[in-house]
Design an enzyme around this catalytic site. Structure first.
Site, PDB file in Angstrom:
ATOM      1  N   LYS A   9       0.594  -1.198   0.156  1.00 19.19           N
ATOM      2  CA  LYS A   9      -0.036  -0.238  -0.161  1.00 19.19           C
ATOM      3  C   LYS A   9       0.601   1.438  -0.053  1.00 19.19           C
ATOM      4  O   LYS A   9       1.841   1.361   0.166  1.00 19.19           O
ATOM      5  CB  LYS A   9      -1.205   0.154   1.431  1.00 19.19           C
ATOM      6  N   TYR A  49     -12.440  -2.267  -3.068  1.00 21.23           N
ATOM      7  CA  TYR A  49     -13.324  -2.122  -1.970  1.00 21.23           C
ATOM      8  C   TYR A  49     -14.442  -2.132  -1.985  1.00 21.23           C
ATOM      9  O   TYR A  49     -14.520  -1.296  -1.504  1.00 21.23           O
ATOM     10  CB  TYR A  49     -12.379  -1.035  -1.234  1.00 21.23           C
ATOM     11  N   THR A  91      -5.935  -7.094  10.485  1.00 27.46           N
ATOM     12  CA  THR A  91      -5.902  -5.945   9.754  1.00 27.46           C
ATOM     13  C   THR A  91      -5.435  -4.939  10.497  1.00 27.46           C
ATOM     14  O   THR A  91      -4.926  -3.881   9.972  1.00 27.46           O
ATOM     15  CB  THR A  91      -7.832  -5.909  10.186  1.00 27.46           C
ATOM     16  N   ASN A 112      -2.554   0.198   6.612  1.00 26.92           N
ATOM     17  CA  ASN A 112      -1.907  -0.578   7.152  1.00 26.92           C
ATOM     18  C   ASN A 112      -0.804  -1.784   6.391  1.00 26.92           C
ATOM     19  O   ASN A 112      -0.804  -3.094   6.512  1.00 26.92           O
ATOM     20  CB  ASN A 112      -2.733  -1.973   8.196  1.00 26.92           C
ATOM     21  N   HIS A 115      -2.338  -5.485   1.324  1.00 28.55           N
ATOM     22  CA  HIS A 115      -3.387  -6.346   1.409  1.00 28.55           C
ATOM     23  C   HIS A 115      -3.075  -7.715   0.749  1.00 28.55           C
ATOM     24  O   HIS A 115      -2.252  -7.760   0.459  1.00 28.55           O
ATOM     25  CB  HIS A 115      -4.410  -5.508  -0.112  1.00 28.55           C
ATOM     26  N   GLU A 126      -8.958 -10.262  -8.259  1.00 32.57           N
ATOM     27  CA  GLU A 126      -8.478  -9.344  -7.889  1.00 32.57           C
ATOM     28  C   GLU A 126      -7.102  -9.552  -8.489  1.00 32.57           C
ATOM     29  O   GLU A 126      -6.810  -8.626  -9.254  1.00 32.57           O
ATOM     30  CB  GLU A 126      -8.268  -9.354  -6.757  1.00 32.57           C
TER      31      GLU A 126
HETATM   32  P1  GTP Z   1      -6.971  -5.895   3.375  1.00 34.36           P
HETATM   33  O1  GTP Z   1      -6.569  -6.660   3.407  1.00 34.36           O
HETATM   34  O2  GTP Z   1      -6.525  -4.551   2.939  1.00 34.36           O
HETATM   35  O3  GTP Z   1      -8.729  -5.801   2.240  1.00 34.36           O
HETATM   36  O4  GTP Z   1      -7.247  -5.870   5.110  1.00 34.36           O
HETATM   37  P2  GTP Z   1      -8.519  -7.058   6.045  1.00 34.36           P
HETATM   38  O5  GTP Z   1      -8.728  -7.916   4.885  1.00 34.36           O
HETATM   39  O6  GTP Z   1      -7.180  -7.417   7.323  1.00 34.36           O
HETATM   40  O7  GTP Z   1      -8.909  -5.829   6.366  1.00 34.36           O
HETATM   41  P3  GTP Z   1     -10.877  -5.415   5.616  1.00 34.36           P
HETATM   42  O8  GTP Z   1     -10.722  -6.584   4.802  1.00 34.36           O
HETATM   43  O9  GTP Z   1     -11.511  -5.687   6.779  1.00 34.36           O
HETATM   44  O10 GTP Z   1     -11.130  -4.279   5.138  1.00 34.36           O
HETATM   45  C1  GTP Z   1     -10.104  -3.849   4.733  1.00 34.36           C
HETATM   46  C2  GTP Z   1      -9.329  -2.571   4.473  1.00 34.36           C
HETATM   47  O11 GTP Z   1      -9.982  -1.235   5.194  1.00 34.36           O
HETATM   48  C3  GTP Z   1      -7.884  -2.557   5.776  1.00 34.36           C
HETATM   49  O12 GTP Z   1      -6.997  -2.860   4.857  1.00 34.36           O
HETATM   50  C4  GTP Z   1      -7.686  -1.564   6.388  1.00 34.36           C
HETATM   51  O13 GTP Z   1      -7.109  -0.810   5.732  1.00 34.36           O
HETATM   52  C5  GTP Z   1      -9.461  -0.606   6.102  1.00 34.36           C
HETATM   53  N1  GTP Z   1     -10.176  -1.095   7.774  1.00 34.36           N
HETATM   54  C6  GTP Z   1     -10.120  -1.495   8.306  1.00 34.36           C
HETATM   55  N2  GTP Z   1     -11.115  -0.636   9.137  1.00 34.36           N
HETATM   56  C7  GTP Z   1     -10.642   0.632   9.172  1.00 34.36           C
HETATM   57  C8  GTP Z   1     -11.279   1.239   9.836  1.00 34.36           C
HETATM   58  O14 GTP Z   1     -11.822   1.213  11.210  1.00 34.36           O
HETATM   59  N3  GTP Z   1     -10.701   2.830  10.001  1.00 34.36           N
HETATM   60  C9  GTP Z   1      -9.800   2.997   8.524  1.00 34.36           C
HETATM   61  N4  GTP Z   1      -9.361   4.192   8.595  1.00 34.36           N
HETATM   62  N5  GTP Z   1      -9.680   1.919   7.491  1.00 34.36           N
HETATM   63  C10 GTP Z   1      -9.808   0.646   8.022  1.00 34.36           C
HETATM   64 MG    MG Z   2      -9.615  -8.175   3.332  1.00 33.07          MG
END
Ligand code: GTP
Ligand code: MG
Length: 138
Positions: A9, A49, A91, A112, A115, A126
């Site tokens: 990212k 997303y 996450t 973070n 992905h 994807e």
């Molecule tokens: P990805 O691999 O990026 O999809 O992460 P993930 O699968 O661990 O998490 P998820 O799919 O639930 O959420 C997608 C992305 O949204 C996360 O990686 C974060 O960057 C972002 N995200 C999730 N929760 C929050 C939040 O509470 N605040 C913010 N700003 N971003 C969030």
């Molecule tokens: Mg995810």
């Protein structure tokens, strides 16, 4: 073997730590079989997303993902989807296990660092969004 889709990212490219992250990926026996540095468009980020579009952080997420270059990757290995999720860590980096990418490198849940696909089905979708078959060399 299996393939998964990965994104380094904008916080990773901004801090110039893509090589350090790749070393962790390769150290976990995942092979980078496709890799490209791109600037994600707003439309690409919104589509990518899309499952989160009703979430309160969606706007912030799209802003962040388009705020700088990203590195899109195809990773290959045994149980690549689950293995990469494990290596990434939770996450929220505050909850990520010691030695994971997010524990080591990430500053916040929003920024973070990586992905990784959450299922083999989503990985295929994807990968197809960002790679031509001929640009993946296993
Ligand atoms: P990805 O691999 O990026 O999809 O992460 P993930 O699968 O661990 O998490 P998820 O799919 O639930 O959420 C997608 C992305 O949204 C996360 O990686 C974060 O960057 C972002 N995200 C999730 N929760 C929050 C939040 O509470 N605040 C913010 N700003 N971003 C969030
Ligand atoms: Mg995810």
């Amino acid at each position: 073997t299996e393939r998964t889709f990965s994104i380094l990212k904008p916080d990773a490219t901004r801090r110039n730590i893509t090589g350090a992250v790749n070393a962790v990926i390769e150290g976990a026996d995942l092979r980078i079989v496709g890799q490209r540095r791109i600037r994600m468009s707003r439309a690409q980020a919104e589509t990518f997303y899309g499952v989160h579009k009703e979430r309160p952080f969606f706007g912030e997420l799209v802003e962040f993902m388009t705020s700088g270059p990203v590195v899109v990757q195809v990773l290959e290995g045994e149980n690549a989807v689950a293995r990469y999720r494990e290596v990434m860590g939770a996450t929220n980096p505050a909850q990520a296990a010691e030695g994971t990418i997010r524990k080591t490198f990430s500053e916040s849940v929003g920024e973070n660092t990586v992905h990784g696909s959450d299922s083999a089905e989503n990985a295929a979708i994807e990968i197809a969004q960002f790679f031509q078959a001929s640009d993946i060399v296993g």
